[in-house]
Design an enzyme around this catalytic site. Structure first.
Site, PDB file in Angstrom:
ATOM      1  N   ASN A  91       1.094   1.662   7.026  1.00  0.00           N
ATOM      2  CA  ASN A  91       0.815   0.796   5.884  1.00  0.00           C
ATOM      3  C   ASN A  91       0.768   1.570   4.575  1.00  0.00           C
ATOM      4  O   ASN A  91       0.993   1.023   3.512  1.00  0.00           O
ATOM      5  CB  ASN A  91      -0.513   0.060   6.087  1.00  0.00           C
TER       6      ASN A  91
ATOM      7  N   ARG B 142       0.807  -1.233   0.000  1.00  0.00           N
ATOM      8  CA  ARG B 142       0.000   0.000   0.000  1.00  0.00           C
ATOM      9  C   ARG B 142       0.836   1.277   0.000  1.00  0.00           C
ATOM     10  O   ARG B 142       0.311   2.357  -0.203  1.00  0.00           O
ATOM     11  CB  ARG B 142      -0.953  -0.022   1.214  1.00  0.00           C
TER      12      ARG B 142
ATOM     13  N   ASN C 217      -4.929  -5.394  18.896  1.00  0.00           N
ATOM     14  CA  ASN C 217      -3.603  -5.978  19.064  1.00  0.00           C
ATOM     15  C   ASN C 217      -2.583  -5.047  18.406  1.00  0.00           C
ATOM     16  O   ASN C 217      -2.663  -4.773  17.215  1.00  0.00           O
ATOM     17  CB  ASN C 217      -3.604  -7.357  18.387  1.00  0.00           C
TER      18      ASN C 217
HETATM   19  C1  UD1 Z   1      -0.979  -7.833  12.447  1.00  0.00           C
HETATM   20  C2  UD1 Z   1      -1.723  -8.670  13.469  1.00  0.00           C
HETATM   21  C3  UD1 Z   1      -2.913  -7.873  13.981  1.00  0.00           C
HETATM   22  C4  UD1 Z   1      -2.450  -6.562  14.576  1.00  0.00           C
HETATM   23  C5  UD1 Z   1      -1.590  -5.792  13.586  1.00  0.00           C
HETATM   24  C6  UD1 Z   1      -0.938  -4.625  14.290  1.00  0.00           C
HETATM   25  C7  UD1 Z   1      -1.434 -10.992  12.799  1.00  0.00           C
HETATM   26  C8  UD1 Z   1      -2.068 -12.165  12.185  1.00  0.00           C
HETATM   27  N1  UD1 Z   1      -2.162  -9.889  12.861  1.00  0.00           N
HETATM   28  O1  UD1 Z   1      -1.880  -7.589  11.373  1.00  0.00           O
HETATM   29  O2  UD1 Z   1      -3.609  -8.627  14.964  1.00  0.00           O
HETATM   30  O3  UD1 Z   1      -3.561  -5.788  14.960  1.00  0.00           O
HETATM   31  O4  UD1 Z   1      -0.543  -6.609  13.055  1.00  0.00           O
HETATM   32  O5  UD1 Z   1      -0.304  -3.776  13.387  1.00  0.00           O
HETATM   33  O6  UD1 Z   1      -0.312 -11.069  13.227  1.00  0.00           O
HETATM   34  N2  UD1 Z   1       5.350  -9.836   8.450  1.00  0.00           N
HETATM   35  C9  UD1 Z   1       6.397 -10.684   8.176  1.00  0.00           C
HETATM   36  N3  UD1 Z   1       6.123 -11.818   7.469  1.00  0.00           N
HETATM   37  C10 UD1 Z   1       4.878 -12.147   7.068  1.00  0.00           C
HETATM   38  C11 UD1 Z   1       3.822 -11.276   7.374  1.00  0.00           C
HETATM   39  C12 UD1 Z   1       4.081 -10.132   8.081  1.00  0.00           C
HETATM   40  O7  UD1 Z   1       7.548 -10.426   8.528  1.00  0.00           O
HETATM   41  O8  UD1 Z   1       4.719 -13.217   6.448  1.00  0.00           O
HETATM   42  C13 UD1 Z   1       5.646  -8.605   9.203  1.00  0.00           C
HETATM   43  C14 UD1 Z   1       5.287  -7.353   8.435  1.00  0.00           C
HETATM   44  O9  UD1 Z   1       6.430  -6.854   7.729  1.00  0.00           O
HETATM   45  C15 UD1 Z   1       4.883  -6.398   9.547  1.00  0.00           C
HETATM   46  C16 UD1 Z   1       4.348  -7.315  10.647  1.00  0.00           C
HETATM   47  O10 UD1 Z   1       4.842  -8.600  10.364  1.00  0.00           O
HETATM   48  O11 UD1 Z   1       5.994  -5.674  10.050  1.00  0.00           O
HETATM   49  C17 UD1 Z   1       2.819  -7.330  10.680  1.00  0.00           C
HETATM   50  O12 UD1 Z   1       2.370  -7.780   9.417  1.00  0.00           O
HETATM   51  P1  UD1 Z   1       1.116  -7.134   8.698  1.00  0.00           P
HETATM   52  O13 UD1 Z   1       0.832  -7.893   7.460  1.00  0.00           O
HETATM   53  O14 UD1 Z   1       1.251  -5.673   8.630  1.00  0.00           O
HETATM   54  O15 UD1 Z   1       0.013  -7.535   9.780  1.00  0.00           O
HETATM   55  P2  UD1 Z   1      -1.430  -6.974   9.916  1.00  0.00           P
HETATM   56  O16 UD1 Z   1      -2.307  -7.605   8.903  1.00  0.00           O
HETATM   57  O17 UD1 Z   1      -1.384  -5.516  10.004  1.00  0.00           O
END
Ligand code: UD1
Ligand code: MG
Length: 480
Positions: free
Chosen positions: A235, A21, A177
């Site tokens: 984001n 995004r 969260n």
């Molecule tokens: C996640 C949480 C959500 C919380 C939110 C807070 C989960 C399932 N959900 O959602 O409950 O409210 O963060 O901001 O955890 N990332 C990786 N590898 C992956 C996926 C993500 O390293 O495969 C990292 C991303 O770079 C990021 C963080 O993990 O820094 C969170 O990932 P993102 O996809 O932004 O999670 P949300 O859907 O926002």
């Protein structure tokens, strides 16, 4: 808050996400806020907690993120997540070859406003309650997009439900969260391997380990933070701007409390790395960046950009742009001047209006008051460089140096064709093109002698207003 900093065995920062995004070729966590990449803000706060080991999960834009992290946090161990199968998968990988037991902090690389003090409080609360897992939560005015915290009647956390998997009833919950957790490493290790991707995104959700930890006898708690803005995640670019403004206000507030006068904090942008002494005044629309330091009683702005500039006490820089340079105490710059790399302005020196200087030393009390270009020069003290003087440092192929002594008077519109040197106390005549050295105490004149062609206007421009004025002043057509 704990009296002393509680021990933290491991910290894991998740930063493998695509950041789609942002609509940018730059990986999300490498976008800048207050002079530092988003992830730097997170890492600097986590490092303050002194974790025994720090791991950063990288994926999208791996090379750029990894090499950046190596610079700002050389001790961090990168973990490569080739496919983004969710936060649970990222943590599985980060734990894979981890030998340590104890407590792990997990947070996201895209929440730059989190402060180490808040994290330290969170750790203290986690340790005091002897939790197996603690989740840092916040009440958001608009919780859309975040995972919601489900509590039972006793107020204990039961589960975290992602927006996409939530019913309308769950979506109405405003406690979210934040993505910041503390776990007992052994419990996490055992629960995280059991994760299933039976959710709307087909990912392994880290959040699902809570139910498993509870089911296997662990103690889980949701700990509510009191400042939701600290946990804002980035984001897209609008959230980037929102977080940047909050960080700007936070930095400015600290300077204000330290005695710096900031006339308009909403239009003053100061990088987190900048140092300013009390009683300096910053006027509106200024940007102070990089390794800039500002001495007491200095006046900066309005509309001034300083990038890696050392400003001593009592200097003033008005409506100007300065990069990689030094401004001595009581020196004056501007309005509308450009000090480039390698400029050293001595104490009480002046680079006045519309002056460009690069790679030059301007001695104590020396003045370059108007409309000049000074390049590759060394100027002594107490000299004056007349208006519109140009240091002709470039012969089209190479740059050359000009040396000017003490108490020199360079006449207006002098061209100093380098390499050339002007001795102490020497003068140059206005409009001279100086190609040879001028010895101490000499007057260098390098221009043709003036001649007046009498009556020219009356003969060649008769009937014009100039001719009429000349006639009225008693001029005649005669050339004698
Ligand atoms: C996640 C949480 C959500 C919380 C939110 C807070 C989960 C399932 N959900 O959602 O409950 O409210 O963060 O901001 O955890 N990332 C990786 N590898 C992956 C996926 C993500 O390293 O495969 C990292 C991303 O770079 C990021 C963080 O993990 O820094 C969170 O990932 P993102 O996809 O932004 O999670 P949300 O859907 O926002
Ligand atoms: Mg996601």
């Amino acid at each position: 808050m704990g009296k002393s900093l509680d021990a933290l065995d491991v910290a894991i920062v998740l930063a493998a996400g695509e950041g789609t995004r942002m609509k940018s070729k730059t990986p999300k966590v490498l976008h800048f806020i207050s002079g530092k990449a988003i992830i730097d803000h997170v890492l600097s706060q986590v490092i303050k907690l002194n974790p025994g080991e720090l791991r950063v999960v990288v994926g999208a834009g791996r090379e750029a993120v990894e090499s950046h992290v190596k610079q700002v946090a050389p001790k961090a161990i990168p973990v490569f997540q080739a496919e983004r199968n969710g936060t649970g998968h990222a943590v599985q990988l980060a734990l894979a070859d981890l030998k340590v037991s104890g407590t792990v902090l997990i947070c996201a690389g895209d929440t730059p406003l989190l402060r180490s003090e808040t994290l330290a409080q969170f750790i203290a609360a986690h340790n005091e309650a002897k939790n197996t897992v603690s989740v840092l939560t916040a009440e958001f005015p608009d919780p859309t997009g975040y995972g919601r915290i489900l509590r039972n009647e006793a107020g204990e956390i039961v589960a975290i439900v992602e927006e996409r998997d939530a019913s309308d009833e769950i979506k109405a919950i405003d406690e979210i969260n934040t993505g910041v957790y503390l776990f007992d490493i052994e419990s996490l290790r055992s629960s995280v391997t059991k994760l299933k991707s039976n959710n709307s995104q087909g990912e392994l959700y880290l959040t699902d380990v809570i139910a498993d930890i509870k089911a296997t006898g662990g103690k889980a708690a949701a700990i509510l933070s009191n400042d939701y803005s600290e946990t804002l995640g980035i984001n897209d670019r609008s959230q980037l701007a929102e977080c940047a403004a909050i960080m700007r206000d936070r930095i400015n507030y600290e300077h204000l409390l330290n005695g710096v006068e900031i006339i308009d904090p909403t239009t003053t942008w100061i990088d987190s790395s900048v140092k300013i002494e009390a009683d300096a005044t910053i006027f509106p629309e200024s940007w102070l960046a990089g390794t800039t330091t500002i001495g007491a009683n200095s006046i900066i702005g309005p509309r001034t950009t300083l990038m890696n500039v050392t400003v001593s006490t009592g200097a003033s820089i008005i409506e100007s742009n300065c990069v990689d340079c030094e401004v001595g105490s009581g020196a004056k710059v501007g309005p509308y001047s450009y000090l480039r790399a390698g400029t050293k302005l001595g104490a009480g020196a002046k680079a006045g209006a519309y002056v460009e200087i690069k790679n030059s030393t301007i001695g104590e009390g020396t003045k370059v008051p108007h409309l000049s270009y000074v390049g590759d020069a060394e100027i002594g003290s107490g000299s004056n460089i007349g208006a519109a003087t140009v240091f002709v440092n470039y012969d089209g192929v190479e740059k050359h140096k000009t040396k000017i002594g003490n108490e020199v008077r360079i006449g207006s519109d002098t061209m100093l064709v380098a390499p050339v040197s002007i001795g102490d106390g020497a003068y140059t005549a206005a409009g001279s093109v100086i190609t040879d050295n001028v010895p101490a105490g000499a007057m260098g004149v390098a221009r043709s002698k003036q001649r007046n062609i009498l009556g020219w206007v009356l003969r060649k421009r008769s009937g014009t207003k100039s001719a009429q004025a000349a006639k009225a002043a008693g001029a005649s057509e005669s050339s004698e």
